[in-house]
Every structure is written in C-alpha cells, then in structure tokens.
Design an enzyme around this catalytic site. Structure first.
Site, PDB file in Angstrom:
ATOM      1  N   CYS A   1      40.250  46.046  32.438  1.00  0.00           N
ATOM      2  CA  CYS A   1      39.792  46.504  33.756  1.00  0.00           C
ATOM      3  C   CYS A   1      38.284  46.300  33.842  1.00  0.00           C
ATOM      4  O   CYS A   1      37.605  46.199  32.816  1.00  0.00           O
ATOM      5  CB  CYS A   1      40.156  47.981  33.865  1.00  0.00           C
TER       6      CYS A   1
ATOM      7  N   THR B   1      36.165  48.452  34.461  1.00  0.00           N
ATOM      8  CA  THR B   1      35.560  49.588  33.751  1.00  0.00           C
ATOM      9  C   THR B   1      35.328  49.257  32.281  1.00  0.00           C
ATOM     10  O   THR B   1      34.301  49.621  31.697  1.00  0.00           O
ATOM     11  CB  THR B   1      36.488  50.813  33.870  1.00  0.00           C
TER      12      THR B   1
ATOM     13  N   HIS C   1      32.250  47.229  31.897  1.00  0.00           N
ATOM     14  CA  HIS C   1      31.038  48.065  31.955  1.00  0.00           C
ATOM     15  C   HIS C   1      30.769  48.691  30.586  1.00  0.00           C
ATOM     16  O   HIS C   1      29.624  48.791  30.149  1.00  0.00           O
ATOM     17  CB  HIS C   1      31.196  49.192  32.981  1.00  0.00           C
TER      18      HIS C   1
ATOM     19  N   GLU D   1      44.347  50.865  30.640  1.00  0.00           N
ATOM     20  CA  GLU D   1      45.581  50.409  31.302  1.00  0.00           C
ATOM     21  C   GLU D   1      46.557  49.953  30.224  1.00  0.00           C
ATOM     22  O   GLU D   1      46.270  48.997  29.516  1.00  0.00           O
ATOM     23  CB  GLU D   1      45.261  49.232  32.228  1.00  0.00           C
TER      24      GLU D   1
ATOM     25  N   ILE E   1      42.852  44.400  41.892  1.00  0.00           N
ATOM     26  CA  ILE E   1      43.402  45.474  42.743  1.00  0.00           C
ATOM     27  C   ILE E   1      43.520  44.994  44.192  1.00  0.00           C
ATOM     28  O   ILE E   1      44.488  45.302  44.887  1.00  0.00           O
ATOM     29  CB  ILE E   1      42.572  46.761  42.620  1.00  0.00           C
TER      30      ILE E   1
ATOM     31  N   ASP F   1      37.309  36.851  50.159  1.00  0.00           N
ATOM     32  CA  ASP F   1      36.599  36.880  48.882  1.00  0.00           C
ATOM     33  C   ASP F   1      35.578  35.748  48.897  1.00  0.00           C
ATOM     34  O   ASP F   1      35.637  34.872  49.774  1.00  0.00           O
ATOM     35  CB  ASP F   1      37.576  36.727  47.694  1.00  0.00           C
TER      36      ASP F   1
ATOM     37  N   ARG G   1      40.296  33.012  43.681  1.00  0.00           N
ATOM     38  CA  ARG G   1      40.929  34.281  44.070  1.00  0.00           C
ATOM     39  C   ARG G   1      41.576  34.176  45.444  1.00  0.00           C
ATOM     40  O   ARG G   1      42.621  34.785  45.693  1.00  0.00           O
ATOM     41  CB  ARG G   1      39.896  35.395  44.045  1.00  0.00           C
TER      42      ARG G   1
ATOM     43  N   LEU H   1      37.861  51.636  48.514  1.00  0.00           N
ATOM     44  CA  LEU H   1      38.193  51.749  47.096  1.00  0.00           C
ATOM     45  C   LEU H   1      37.117  51.128  46.215  1.00  0.00           C
ATOM     46  O   LEU H   1      36.791  51.657  45.157  1.00  0.00           O
ATOM     47  CB  LEU H   1      39.559  51.114  46.836  1.00  0.00           C
TER      48      LEU H   1
HETATM   49 ZN   LIG Z   1      41.138  50.518  35.166  1.00  0.00          ZN
END
Ligand SMILES: [Zn+2]
Ligand SMILES: [Zn+2]
Length: 363
Positions: A58, A60, A63, A85, A195, A215, A220, A281
């Site tokens: 992900c 995240t 990061h 995940e 997502i 996008d 994508r 989101l």
């Molecule tokens: Zn995630």
C-alpha cells in the site's frame, strides 16, 4: 479441548509451527527496511495467529519504507514489522478465540479499535477515538506469520489469498462509493491508483450510469478502461469541460476524489452537478484552499470524508461484490516473494504497477 500447543500442531498438519520466521522489519529511523529472522509471535487472549499467504503493498507502506515525516511521527515503536493488507490461514488461536476456525482463510481489517469509546458504541468504529493501525502502530503482515485480534479476522472462503488480501483497500473504495446511492448516477473517479481503479470497478458493477476516470498516468488510464470506465481522461486536459460535455452540460452526480491532488479536487468541484455528492478519500500532503461559498455552499453539495471501512458493513458488501464476479485481477500486476521487497517498493514508487502482492511463504 486441545491445549494451545496441540491446537497449533493440528492446524498445520504433520509439521509443527516453526519457532522463527522471515519478516520485513523497520529497525531504525531513516529510509530502508531489513528482512530478518524473528520469533513467530504468540497469539494473546482473543487473538489469532495467521500464516500470511499474500500481503499487498500500500502507499502507506511506501511512506514507512521511505521514512517520510508522517512515518517518523506515527510508526513504531522500532524495531517493528510493517505491512497491513493481507490474507492467510489461521493456524493458532489465543485463549477465548473460538469464532474463527483453525484452517480458515481470513483477511485482516486493519483498524485496531477499542470497541468502548463513543464512536465504537454508536456504530462508527472505523473512526474509533483510540484507533491504531496494523503495521503502523502494531506489528504488521510483511512476515510469514502475523497476530491479529480475532474480531479483525474476516473469514473469506472461495476467494484466492491474493484477492482476499485486496478486500482491505477495496473496502475503502466500496465505502467511498456506497456512502450514498450510486446506481443510475454519473460518477467521476479522480485518481486511478489501486483504490481509484477499484472504485471504477465497484461503481460500474453497482449500476452507475456512467463512470469516468481521470489520472495523469496513461498506464493507469488504460487500466481504468479495462476495469469498465466508459471514459478515461488525462487530468492535464480540461477535465471539468469534458465532464460537462459528457453529461449534456449537467455535470456529474458523484465525484470520488481518490488522488489527494488539489488540482483534481477543483476539477471535481467544477464538474459536479448542483446538489451532487463528493466522497473525499485521497489524503492531502498540505492543506487545500477551497472557495467554500462558490465551490460547495451555493452548489448545495454534500461532502463526505472517507476513511477506512465501516465495521463490518463494508466488508459484507466487498465480499459480496467479489463473489458476484467483480474481477480485481487486472489490478494485480506483480507477485513477488518477500525477499524482493525492494523491487516491490520501487514498482509502487514509480507508478508503473497496479497492485504489487508479496508472497511471504515463498521466502
Ligand atoms: Zn493500505
Ligand atoms: Zn473506539
């Protein structure tokens, strides 16, 4: 009743659970991560031990791997395994964990909540006041085994582990789509990361009249078309004008803002019909400037902040969509053993991948 040790042995068949496992650990502040041999964790009361079959990467996680200011502030304590995940097989249960059977394939709801605060007690556990995230505030799932609370184990039979793992991010898309009616509506999905791509597929399957994706990345946009977008627009173009054209001047009914880009947000607010609804989101690295009067109030918009998944209403919907044939396979572009984590993070960072899935049992 089997002893915990006997239960563990029974769960994995003839062979006992190993004492140690491979895990991707953030062991010091700064960029990078280390693949380490660490003890297999023990499930505590009301927890289950899961043999991780698939763990997808992900944003995240990136990061955390890159160690940006958000990670510095939120992740830990160090050293700690990250990743969240996932799907895997329940191989042991702690005291009092009896709902989920040994051998069950489960995905993880990654919000660790207290079930006692005002939000939890009023049906809003996804925004629990003492929210912690698996793999951010507690040891995660880029490992061969992981412990999760039994209440967070979502039993998923009939889906492969890779798709089962994707139910967590897909749940974000489902939550964003279904916060209001979507059938029969014209929907703009701004931002086609994983997502956003999932939102395209969800909105399409849920009976949206038209789904239009945007996008800046042509790969994508091509994926969005494969997932059922009626149109896929380059976000550098006059998106608002094009969305108005595609809706006979009315504007779109629904904007799903998945990019976290301020420019995209303004495009969406310019292209939405009066009285439309916006699900936000994508998270923003810096505060966005919005003309509240002109862009929201006088248009009579409804704006929803979307975080996580509703427990567990979103999960029921997500699994149902997958069981009814929603196909996430075009989104899974790479499958790699855990040892190739560096390649996985590079793929995600460069934006040439859909979803990258790590397979910890392959080493
Ligand atoms: Zn995630
Ligand atoms: Zn709570």
């Amino acid at each position: 009743m089997l002893s915990p040790e006997a239960e563990r042995t029974a769960a994995v068949g003839v062979s006992k659970l190993p004492q140690t496992m491979l895990a991707l650990v953030k062991d010091a502040p700064g960029p990078g991560a280390s693949l380490r041999e660490i003890p297999v964790p023990e499930p505590g009361p009301s927890e289950v031990l899961v043999r991780v079959e698939a763990a997808s990467v992900c944003g995240t996680d990136l990061h955390i791997e890159r160690w940006d200011p958000w990670a510095e502030e939120n992740f830990g304590p160090l050293p700690m395994t990250f990743g969240h995940e996932m799907a895997g097989t329940v191989v042991a249960r702690g005291q009092g964990a009896t709902r989920v059977a040994l051998g069950a394939l489960v995905a993880a709801e990654t919000h660790l909540v207290d079930w006692t605060c005002y939000q939890c007690r009023t049906g809003r556990a996804h925004i629990c006041r003492s929210l912690r995230i698996l793999g951010v505030h507690a040891p995660g799932t880029f490992a061969q085994y992981a412990v999760i609370p039994e209440t967070n184990a979502w039993v998923t039979e009939g889906l492969g582990p890779e798709v089962a793992a994707l139910q967590e991010p897909m749940g974000n898309a489902v939550h964003a789509c279904f916060v209001e009616e979507i059938a029969g509506q014209t929907v703009a999905v701004l931002g086609c990361g994983p997502i956003g791509l999932m939102a395209v597929a969800v909105a399409q399957m849920a009976g949206a009249r038209r789904v239009i994706a945007t996008d800046v990345n042509p790969e994508r946009l091509a994926m969005a078309r494969r997932l059922g977008a009626h149109e896929a627009l380059d976000a550098h173009d006059d998106v608002a004008g094009r969305l108005r054209e595609l809706t006979d001047g009315d504007g779109v009914d629904v904007v799903l803002e998945m990019s976290g880009s301020e420019a995209a947000l303004h495009q969406g607010l310019a292209a939405i019909t009066n009285g439309g609804r916006v699900s936000l989101l994508g998270t923003h690295a810096a505060p966005a400037t919005i003309d509240l009067s002109e862009e929201i109030i006088f248009k009579g918009l409804r704006i929803y902040g979307i975080t996580g998944r509703r427990l567990f209403e979103t999960w029921y919907r997500t699994t149902a969509l997958l069981e009814e044939g929603l196909d996430l396979s075009p989104i899974i572009t790479h499958r790699l053993p855990l040892a190739q984590y560096e390649k996985a993070f590079t793929l995600v960072a460069e934006g040439h991948a859909g979803k990258v899935v790590l397979l910890p049992q392959q080493g």
